[in-house]
Design an enzyme around this catalytic site. Structure first.
Site, PDB file in Angstrom:
ATOM      1  N   GLY A 130       0.839  -1.186   0.000  1.00  0.00           N
ATOM      2  CA  GLY A 130       0.000   0.000   0.000  1.00  0.00           C
ATOM      3  C   GLY A 130       0.875   1.237   0.000  1.00  0.00           C
ATOM      4  N   CYS A 131       0.290   2.388  -0.216  1.00  0.00           N
ATOM      5  CA  CYS A 131       1.060   3.630  -0.291  1.00  0.00           C
ATOM      6  C   CYS A 131       1.713   3.967   1.050  1.00  0.00           C
ATOM      7  CB  CYS A 131       0.153   4.781  -0.727  1.00  0.00           C
ATOM      8  SG  CYS A 131      -0.507   4.593  -2.397  1.00  0.00           S
ATOM      9  N   CYS A 132       3.009   4.258   1.012  1.00  0.00           N
ATOM     10  CA  CYS A 132       3.767   4.712   2.191  1.00  0.00           C
ATOM     11  C   CYS A 132       3.716   3.724   3.355  1.00  0.00           C
ATOM     12  CB  CYS A 132       3.260   6.076   2.661  1.00  0.00           C
ATOM     13  SG  CYS A 132       3.321   7.370   1.410  1.00  0.00           S
ATOM     14  N   SER A 133       3.545   2.442   3.072  1.00  0.00           N
ATOM     15  CA  SER A 133       3.407   1.457   4.148  1.00  0.00           C
ATOM     16  C   SER A 133       4.685   1.276   4.956  1.00  0.00           C
ATOM     17  CB  SER A 133       2.970   0.111   3.571  1.00  0.00           C
ATOM     18  OG  SER A 133       3.909  -0.357   2.610  1.00  0.00           O
TER      19      SER A 133
END
Length: 233
Positions: A130-133
């Site tokens: 996921g984004c910026c995980s």
């Protein structure tokens, strides 16, 4: 944080991120994945579960998973699909499986508090797509925190996450990694480690230096293998 793994001299190398030298020893002591005679921690991707965020369009990855299950006979067990599982269900999945795959918004911490993860006695390896995980965040004067660090505190041997927002072609990276897992399990050769397999999988992304560069690996060297059942004596 800067994607050091993608500078020319490291792009084809096996790189793992850790907060400190002491954290390496802590993970090795807490992890339950060590199997003799292997010198590395090992996981069996057949013993896995996944969570597709119901609020995120995961049709591409779902198609990839279904295609691999049909063609490559990769069995993704205990699929945690919508409706969203409870925090306890995720806690049980992380504690009893070898590999956890999340794809959706963020890191999945909206489904299970990281404080609960940190208190676990053992934790599976994790792919947080996921984004910026994997991006650390600062809390004023306090030490930076991140979801991968919480997983490491729980004993997770390896966490693959992202440093910034990623488009949907990250699904191609996941597909390439799963195909590598299957190849490593089917060949009677020395198993490769997740960090080394990531170098090739990054090139599967349509945007190698955007999506591919965002993907990093936290943890310690962890090999892909098929666990053998111990014989009763």
């Amino acid at each position: 944080m800067l994607p050091w793994e993608n500078i020319p001299t490291l792009r084809r190398q096996e790189v793992y991120r850790m907060p400190s030298v002491g954290s390496i020893s802590a993970v090795l002591k807490k992890s339950c994945y060590r199997e003799d005679p292997s010198p590395f921690l090992v996981i069996d991707p057949r013993d896995s579960c996944y969570l597709l965020d119901p609020k995120y369009n995961c049709k591409t990855l779902q198609t990839v998973l279904e295609g691999l299950s049909e063609i490559k006979e990769i069995k993704v067990e205990a699929g945690l699909e919508p409706p969203a599982p409870s925090a306890q269900e995720l806690n049980d999945a992380l504690g009893n499986r070898d590999l956890f795959l999340y794809h959706g918004h963020g890191s999945g911490d909206q489904y299970i508090p990281m404080r609960k993860v940190e208190n676990m006695n053992k934790c599976s390896a994790a792919f947080l797509m996921g984004c910026c995980s994997g991006l650390p965040y600062r809390g004023g004067r306090y030490v930076p925190k991140s979801v991968p660090i919480s997983f490491l505190l729980a004993g997770s041997p390896v966490i693959v996450a992202t440093l910034w927002d990623v488009p949907e072609d990250i699904s191609q990276f996941v597909k390439a990694m799963l195909e590598s897992f299957w190849r490593e399990r089917s060949d009677d050769v020395k198993p490769e480690r997740i960090g080394s397999l990531m170098a090739d999988a990054r090139y599967a992304c349509a945007q190698q230096f955007l999506t591919g560069a965002a993907i990093v690996c936290y943890g310690v060297p962890t090999a892909i293998t098929t666990k053998r059942k111990k014989k009763n004596t």
